[in-house]
Design a protein around this motif. Structure first.
Motif, mmCIF file in Angstrom:
data_model
loop_
_atom_site.group_PDB
_atom_site.id
_atom_site.type_symbol
_atom_site.label_atom_id
_atom_site.label_comp_id
_atom_site.label_asym_id
_atom_site.label_seq_id
_atom_site.Cartn_x
_atom_site.Cartn_y
_atom_site.Cartn_z
ATOM 1 N N LEU A 62 36.740 40.111 44.487
ATOM 2 C CA LEU A 62 37.837 41.043 44.224
ATOM 3 C C LEU A 62 38.148 41.863 45.467
ATOM 4 O O LEU A 62 39.310 42.049 45.833
ATOM 5 C CB LEU A 62 37.481 41.964 43.061
ATOM 6 N N LEU A 63 37.114 42.340 46.149
ATOM 7 C CA LEU A 63 37.325 43.119 47.367
ATOM 8 C C LEU A 63 37.871 42.252 48.492
ATOM 9 O O LEU A 63 38.687 42.699 49.297
ATOM 10 C CB LEU A 63 36.022 43.783 47.800
ATOM 11 N N LEU A 64 37.424 41.023 48.547
ATOM 12 C CA LEU A 64 37.845 40.121 49.619
ATOM 13 C C LEU A 64 39.294 39.672 49.454
ATOM 14 O O LEU A 64 40.073 39.682 50.399
ATOM 15 C CB LEU A 64 36.926 38.900 49.664
ATOM 16 N N TYR A 65 39.663 39.299 48.248
ATOM 17 C CA TYR A 65 40.993 38.719 48.005
ATOM 18 C C TYR A 65 41.947 39.652 47.264
ATOM 19 O O TYR A 65 43.137 39.428 47.266
ATOM 20 C CB TYR A 65 40.866 37.417 47.219
ATOM 21 N N GLY A 66 41.430 40.649 46.598
ATOM 22 C CA GLY A 66 42.274 41.549 45.822
ATOM 23 C C GLY A 66 42.790 40.859 44.570
ATOM 24 O O GLY A 66 42.441 39.725 44.266
ATOM 25 N N SER A 67 43.629 41.542 43.843
ATOM 26 C CA SER A 67 44.143 40.992 42.591
ATOM 27 C C SER A 67 45.198 39.917 42.822
ATOM 28 O O SER A 67 45.625 39.256 41.889
ATOM 29 C CB SER A 67 44.709 42.106 41.721
ATOM 30 N N THR A 68 45.629 39.720 44.071
ATOM 31 C CA THR A 68 46.642 38.707 44.364
ATOM 32 C C THR A 68 46.023 37.392 44.827
ATOM 33 O O THR A 68 46.730 36.437 45.084
ATOM 34 C CB THR A 68 47.599 39.194 45.464
ATOM 35 N N ASN A 69 44.691 37.354 44.960
ATOM 36 C CA ASN A 69 43.971 36.170 45.441
ATOM 37 C C ASN A 69 44.400 35.768 46.844
ATOM 38 O O ASN A 69 44.419 34.605 47.190
ATOM 39 C CB ASN A 69 44.129 34.989 44.485
ATOM 40 N N GLN A 70 44.772 36.736 47.654
ATOM 41 C CA GLN A 70 45.113 36.473 49.046
ATOM 42 C C GLN A 70 44.067 37.137 49.937
ATOM 43 O O GLN A 70 43.611 38.236 49.659
ATOM 44 C CB GLN A 70 46.495 37.021 49.381
ATOM 45 N N PHE A 71 43.719 36.476 51.001
ATOM 46 C CA PHE A 71 42.739 37.000 51.944
ATOM 47 C C PHE A 71 43.213 38.338 52.502
ATOM 48 O O PHE A 71 44.370 38.496 52.861
ATOM 49 C CB PHE A 71 42.529 35.996 53.077
ATOM 50 N N ASN A 72 42.320 39.321 52.569
ATOM 51 C CA ASN A 72 42.655 40.641 53.070
ATOM 52 C C ASN A 72 41.917 40.890 54.384
ATOM 53 O O ASN A 72 40.762 41.294 54.380
ATOM 54 C CB ASN A 72 42.289 41.707 52.055
ATOM 55 N N PRO A 73 42.565 40.661 55.537
ATOM 56 C CA PRO A 73 41.881 40.830 56.821
ATOM 57 C C PRO A 73 41.493 42.264 57.120
ATOM 58 O O PRO A 73 40.626 42.510 57.948
ATOM 59 C CB PRO A 73 42.898 40.310 57.839
#
Length: 63
Positions: free
Chosen positions: A47-58
């Motif tokens: 959840l922290l890595l991808y968020g609720s959008t399932n996109q990578f969060n650099p």
């Protein structure tokens, strides 16, 4: 039953270190309920890595 849970929310269960059988039994029902609503269960790390959008969060890697 109506849920106030939205994508990205975390459900926290605390058994206070006592008899965990009710917590385990409740978790099975909770997971089944949200799976019927097509929610995807992920770990807190995911959840922290991808968020609720399932996109990578650099931003998590570049402070």
């Amino acid at each position: 039953m109506k849920s106030n849970v939205t994508p990205g929310d975390i459900i926290l269960l605390d058994d206070s270190g006592g008899n965990r059988s009710q917590t385990v039994e409740s978790l099975e029902d909770i997971l089944a309920y949200f799976q019927r609503l097509n929610y995807q269960m992920v770990t807190v790390f995911e959840l922290l890595l991808y968020g609720s959008t399932n996109q990578f969060n650099p931003l998590l890697f570049y402070p």
